[in-house]
Design a protein around this motif. Structure first.
Motif, PDB file in Angstrom:
ATOM      1  N   ASN A   1       2.992  -3.282   6.748  1.00  0.00           N
ATOM      2  CA  ASN A   1       3.469  -2.204   5.879  1.00  0.00           C
ATOM      3  C   ASN A   1       3.655  -0.932   6.699  1.00  0.00           C
ATOM      4  N   CYS A   2       4.426  -0.009   6.202  1.00  0.00           N
ATOM      5  CA  CYS A   2       4.808   1.152   6.998  1.00  0.00           C
ATOM      6  C   CYS A   2       5.209   2.289   6.086  1.00  0.00           C
ATOM      7  N   SER A   3       5.264   3.494   6.653  1.00  0.00           N
ATOM      8  CA  SER A   3       5.874   4.591   5.902  1.00  0.00           C
ATOM      9  C   SER A   3       6.989   5.258   6.701  1.00  0.00           C
TER      10      SER A   3
ATOM     11  N   ASP B   1       6.188   3.439  12.697  1.00  0.00           N
ATOM     12  CA  ASP B   1       5.110   2.472  12.406  1.00  0.00           C
ATOM     13  C   ASP B   1       5.519   1.072  12.860  1.00  0.00           C
TER      14      ASP B   1
ATOM     15  N   GLN C   1       5.810  -0.491  -1.920  1.00  0.00           N
ATOM     16  CA  GLN C   1       5.432  -0.505  -0.507  1.00  0.00           C
ATOM     17  C   GLN C   1       6.637  -0.855   0.380  1.00  0.00           C
TER      18      GLN C   1
HETATM   19  C1  LIG Z   1      -0.690  -0.179   4.235  1.00  0.00           C
HETATM   20  O1  LIG Z   1      -1.451  -0.765   3.183  1.00  0.00           O
HETATM   21  C2  LIG Z   1      -2.828  -0.376   3.179  1.00  0.00           C
HETATM   22  C3  LIG Z   1      -3.564  -1.191   2.120  1.00  0.00           C
HETATM   23  O2  LIG Z   1      -2.860  -1.151   0.901  1.00  0.00           O
HETATM   24  C4  LIG Z   1      -2.926   1.132   2.919  1.00  0.00           C
HETATM   25  O3  LIG Z   1      -4.258   1.545   2.947  1.00  0.00           O
HETATM   26  C5  LIG Z   1      -2.131   1.853   4.011  1.00  0.00           C
HETATM   27  O4  LIG Z   1      -2.116   3.244   3.742  1.00  0.00           O
HETATM   28  C6  LIG Z   1      -0.716   1.340   4.099  1.00  0.00           C
HETATM   29  N1  LIG Z   1      -0.065   1.923   5.257  1.00  0.00           N
HETATM   30  C7  LIG Z   1       1.151   2.470   5.204  1.00  0.00           C
HETATM   31  C8  LIG Z   1       1.665   3.021   6.476  1.00  0.00           C
HETATM   32  O5  LIG Z   1       1.827   2.507   4.184  1.00  0.00           O
END
Ligand SMILES: *[C@@H]1O[C@H](CO)[C@@H](O)[C@H](O)[C@H]1NC(C)=O
Ligand SMILES: *[C@@H]1O[C@H](CO)[C@@H](O)[C@H](O)[C@H]1NC(C)=O
Ligand SMILES: *[C@@H]1O[C@H](CO)[C@@H](O)[C@H](O)[C@H]1NC(C)=O
Ligand SMILES: *[C@@H]1O[C@H](CO)[C@@H](O)[C@H](O)[C@H]1NC(C)=O
Ligand SMILES: *[C@@H]1O[C@H](CO)[C@@H](O)[C@H](O)[C@H]1NC(C)=O
Length: 353
Positions: free
Chosen positions: A227-229, A233, A256
């Motif tokens: 997962n990423c934002s 990432d 997500q």
């Molecule tokens: C990825 O998922 C985890 C667990 O849900 C969360 O704590 C984290 O903030 C997420 N990271 C991003 C970059 O979205």
């Protein structure tokens, strides 16, 4: 010389970019909508398959709301009849019911019959499966793997490309995805080669050309799905260089985003393997039709290649889907997984209530 993409065209949109060259990578991705089956508090109007609040898309498969209009138009979120597929014009080896169905060849016993061995031609498309149009204008047998004399992929059997430089017209037919790391190939464009077993290559020289060396495919640094934002990432590496893919919205109930894959990741490896295996079974297709939908459908490989394409190109969409997303947005991918699990792809979707 004409460059002929067989399955690599799929990869252009997801090319890995060198880390340092990527200015926009620091930008945050837009907030993603959430996608999930509707909750009990949401009312879906009759004839619709969903409601989009702007942040939340609440879904219900058409098959459970109406028995007639079973297709969900994801733009309008209305249940409609399955769109008609445009009538296809077919090539030697492909199906026909009347002569107008055949772009080349004569409709004979339900198949477009092209030019046979030794008959005249001006285009590869005119020859029957297994043949190519020679420089002398005659349909002759395609060249097998390891044989020289090819000018393009169309001169080779359907599971091989032509390793040929721009300056010669005497290449060697080379099986797709068969060349080991460190070996030179002539089809290296944007880091991608159909001939390399890794799918990945490093260009030789800086001139405009496609000579390259097969190399280790880049892979995500983190475990996938990751997962990423933001795009930064999404780091990948070929063991030496660092690169970035992109962070794209998913189709899940949490809104997500996920990192798009590199060619060395499981979805990239599966893309190459699926296509190599599909092309090996296309000997009943005309040489230039090896990757066409009509050909893949004829040999029973269309669903598998569509699924592998979707899993690579639209990777972020396929992660953590609920049952409504699977049936409305990502069925091109899931239909194959369910076929593997249950032995019949479609029954899964019909069981939903
Ligand atoms: C990825 O998922 C985890 C667990 O849900 C969360 O704590 C984290 O903030 C997420 N990271 C991003 C970059 O979205
Ligand atoms: C889906 O709906 C949109 C907007 O109403 C329309 O333009 C489009 O043609 C529809 N697509 C199909 C495949 O029916
Ligand atoms: C093409 O190359 C092969 C070996 O690479 C050679 O044996 C053959 O004579 C060449 N053909 C022509 C027409 O140059
Ligand atoms: C492909 O062609 C190039 C240029 O002629 C040659 O150097 C290379 O060895 C060939 N590769 C294979 C796998 O035949
Ligand atoms: C999958 O990705 C491609 C390329 O990014 C895009 O054009 C296509 O619309 C996507 N498919 C779906 C069903 O969203």
């Amino acid at each position: 010389m004409l460059t002929n993409w067989i399955f690599s065209i799929l990869l252009i949109s997801t090319q890995a970019r060198w880390l340092l060259e990527t200015e926009e990578s620091l930008e945050a991705t837009a907030t993603c909508k959430t996608y999930a089956c509707k909750t009990t508090s949401v009312t879906i109007p009759t004839g619709s398959c969903g409601v989009d609040s702007g942040t939340t898309v609440s879904l219900v498969p058409c098959s459970t709301t109406t028995s007639i209009s079973s297709y969900c138009n994801t733009t309008s979120l209305l249940c409609t009849n399955t769109p008609l597929t445009p009538a296809l014009v077919n090539y030697p080896g492909e199906k026909c019911s009347t002569q107008s169905d055949c772009r080349f060849g004569i409709c004979t016993s339900g198949i477009c019959k092209g030019q046979a061995l030794g008959e005249t031609c001006t285009l590869h498309e005119q020859c029957d499966p297994g043949y190519r149009c020679s420089a002398g204008g005659v349909c002759v047998a395609q060249l097998g793997i390891g044989l020289s004399g090819c000018r393009s992929y169309a001169d080779c059997v359907n599971w091989a490309g032509c390793n040929v430089t721009y300056t010669t017209s005497n290449g060697t037919c080379t099986q797709y995805a068969s060349v080991g790391n460190g070996v030179t190939v002539t089809d290296c464009v944007n880091g991608w080669s159909e001939l390399c077993s890794s799918g990945y290559c490093t260009k030789l020289g800086t001139w405009f050309g496609s000579l390259g060396v097969c190399s280790t495919a880049p892979m995500s640094v983190k475990a996938v799905p990751s997962n990423c934002s933001v795009n930064t990432d999404c780091l990948g590496t070929d063991g030496i260089n660092m690169m970035l893919s992109s962070c794209k919205c998913g189709f899940n109930s949490a809104g997500q985003s996920y990192c798009m894959p590199f060619i060395g990741d499981p979805s990239g490896v599966s893309l190459i393997q699926t296509w190599v295996s599909a092309l090996k079974s296309t000997s009943s297709c005309n040489t230039v039709r090896r990757s066409a939908e009509a050909c893949l459908s004829l040999v029973g490989k269309l669903a598998a290649t569509k699924s592998a394409d979707f899993y690579f190109r639209n990777y972020s969409m396929t992660i953590n889907n609920d049952i409504c997303v699977k049936s409305i947005y990502t069925s091109d991918y899931w239909i194959i997984s369910y076929a593997k699990i249950f032995g019949a792809g479609l029954s899964f979707f019909l069981l939903w209530v």
